[in-house]
Each structure stands twice: as C-alpha cells, then as structure tokens.
Design an enzyme around this catalytic site. Sequence first.
Site, PDB file in Angstrom:
ATOM      1  CE  LYS A 222      -3.820   2.154   2.578  1.00 42.80           C
ATOM      2  NZ  LYS A 222      -4.766   1.990   3.710  1.00 42.80           N
TER       3      LYS A 222
ATOM      4  CB  SER B 190      -8.493   1.142   5.332  1.00 41.78           C
ATOM      5  OG  SER B 190      -9.028   2.429   5.496  1.00 41.78           O
TER       6      SER B 190
ATOM      7  CB  SER C 286      -7.721   3.980   2.348  1.00 41.62           C
ATOM      8  OG  SER C 286      -6.979   3.392   3.410  1.00 41.62           O
TER       9      SER C 286
END
Length: 434
Positions: free
Chosen positions: A71, A165, A141
């Site tokens: 990420k 997320s 996210s």
Amino acid sequence: MEGIPQMDKGPVLVQAKPLLADRLRSFNHGIKAAEPDLQAWAWTAAEVENVPGRQISGVAPPLKDLLFGVKDIIDVAGMPTKNGCRAYEQAELKQADAACVAMLRDAGAIPIGKTVTAELAYAEPGPTRNPWNTEHTPGGSSSGSAAAVAAGMVPFALGTQTGGSIIRPAAYCGVVGFKASRGAVSLSGVKSISESFDSLGWFTRSVDEAITVGHVLLPNEACSAGATANLKLGVLTQLGPADIDPESIESLSGVAQILSVAGYRIEPARLPIDLEQVHFLHRKIMTHEMYRNFAYERLQFKDKLGKATLSALDEGAAVSTTEYVHCLSRLRQLTVRATDELLKFDAILTYSAPGPAPLGLNRTGNSSCNRVWSALGSPALHLPTGLTHRGLPIGVQLVTTPWNDMRLLEIGLRLHRALNWQPEWPQPLATAAS
C-alpha cells in the site's frame, strides 16, 4: 481475469513455485493485460534484480521469491511513497524499508510495487476498480492491494486500517483480509493517520496464505495446541447505524447455520456498550489526530487535497485537547466493557460490510461494520463466503480479543474449510452494469 496469471490450486504460499524470472514475466504480462482497466498500482518496478532468495542453513526462507504489493503509504527502499496524494507526485525514492517490508524481505519475499490508496489513506478514492465488476468500488483505503490480489497479480499485498480500510475492500473484492491487533505489527515507516487506531494487515486468496504471512509478521505469537477445539462462536448482528443489505443478513445467517450443523456452538452475542458512542469517539479521536499528523500537508499543500480530506481536517481542528483526552478516556472504559463480552466466546461472527460493493467509483463504501473493531484494537479477519445474485462477493467478519492474532487466523482457517466456498476468480473483468 483474461491475461492475468491464475494462482496455483491450494495454498499458494506453501507450494513449490516457478522460478523468479517466470513470476516476473507473469506479473508484467498481467500488468499489461489488465492494469489499464483495474488501475490497482500507483508505481511498479521496471526491473527487479533476478537473484536467488536468501538461504538459511541450506533451507529456503518461507516466502522465497514471492512477489507482493505494498500500500502506497508504506515505505519501500528504492520506491516512492506518494500517499495517494497529488502533493507527492514527484516524491523521491525511499532509502529504507518500513519495518514490515524489511521483515518480509528477510523471509524471501520481493516487493514488486506500490498499490493505490485513497488520499492519505482516508476517504478520497483513487482510480482502482473492482475486479469482479469495474463499475463498482473496490472499497478503500487499501483499494489497490485488495484488487491486485483478487485479480491474481500478486499472491499477497499489504494494507492498513484506521476505520475499515482492510476488511471492507477485502469484502468488496472477495479476498481474505486480515487486520492485526493495534500494535501487533510495527508501523515504523508507515504514514501515520491516527496513532490511536492505525493497524497493519494483509490480503490473500486463502486463510492458509494469510497464516503464512502471519508467521513472518507476527513471529513471536504462537497458536496454542487445541486452541481451535470445541469452539464457541458468538453471532453479532448490531454493529452501527447502517442498514444491512438483505443478502448480507442472509449470508451471516447461512454461515451460522452451516457451522452449527458442523458441530460448532453458536450463540447470539451483544456488545454491552453504546455502539453509536463508539463511532462518535472514533471520529473525534481520528480527525483530531489526522489534523496533527497531516500538519505538513495542510500547511504546504492545502490546495492539492480533496474535499473529504479537508473536511476531516476541519473537524479535527475543532476538537480541543481537553475533548480529545476525554474521548480517549471514555473509549478505554468502553473497551474494557466490550472485552468482557468478547471473552465469553472464542470468536465473534458478524458483518464485514453493510452489503456488497456499491455501484460507482466516487466513494469507498460504508465502514460502520469495521470502525468498532478498529476503535477497540481487536484483530479482524474477512472470510469470503459466496456471491450475491449480481455476482458480487460477500462474506463475514471474524473478530476476537486484542493480541490473539494467530489464534484468530487458526480459527478462521478451520471455519473457512467448513464453509468450503471455492470461488471462480474474476476472469475476464466483468463490466456489465448491475
């Protein structure tokens, strides 16, 4: 997905794999074939040095030559960290790995690129699309990580969770998603959103694979013998203010029935706390910490931040230090009360999301089913269990008390085997409107 190399049958991370060069060719082929539609990657390595994996006393490390995604709020040496934010478009290459990446490298794995994140890992969505239907959100996210694993581009990818997320994008993309207990994995080298709630996690296609990664990132936590015998599971149907989709209700009920028939003790569960207050406290604490942690961005690049981020920063600015400290104290009290209920069960079964991935790409979905566990610091595991009538993934969330991460994974493995869902992964990308 057409053109994407499909992962081997069975637990990918524990089987013999092709040579590194073959994996790199497969990854590059997948990028060329599907990335224009999927947009899961913020940055990928043009070349990865083809060197043998690290050897320990003649034994190959556990993740030898496995490619993984990271990420894009997590630092990787030799790669930029753009944080999903226009302010970092020209970011320089990092000189050092985040602690979690360093541990995975030491176990033989190879970071292949940075996956798309919502802006500053909050709510302003990135360009990633859902591999099951590109007209639907992949969640956020950690959108790129979930989508890349669902598409078969990499066997696992790292994410983070502050609200929902990890678990929500795992649910929307139909993969296994694991959020570690708060503090269980070092966040050194990870962009801080809210230090009270940030947790690391990872996405895989099976619980076996999640456990293999867990043995690397949770090296000192062992599952005790007999920890998954005679399980008592609580079913929790109240998590927050969101309305639950009928298919999600049916899915959770069906899972509980299957497990009951399989011999597990299933009982209703109820958290003896005001859940709306937990959501309120989570919001107050998170936005205040965002306001402090994003001081550089809001002072230097305010004109480059999205509306959702700016709104949250304004909220955080309005929270006084006195109110912030009071919220922290109140949440600690509620955590103690909630933990007392969790201790009555080996694990809790509940919703991962209010429903399947919503139509549209301008939002990342509703995190109301996840925020309570982020607030309490519990580990959480999403188990994909099927598809809706529209062909979108659906599943359940499994949680337990903090600092029982490997035990939760072992329980999840046993339950997922009992549920025995064998998905046909998205191939090719679905684009039909739902």
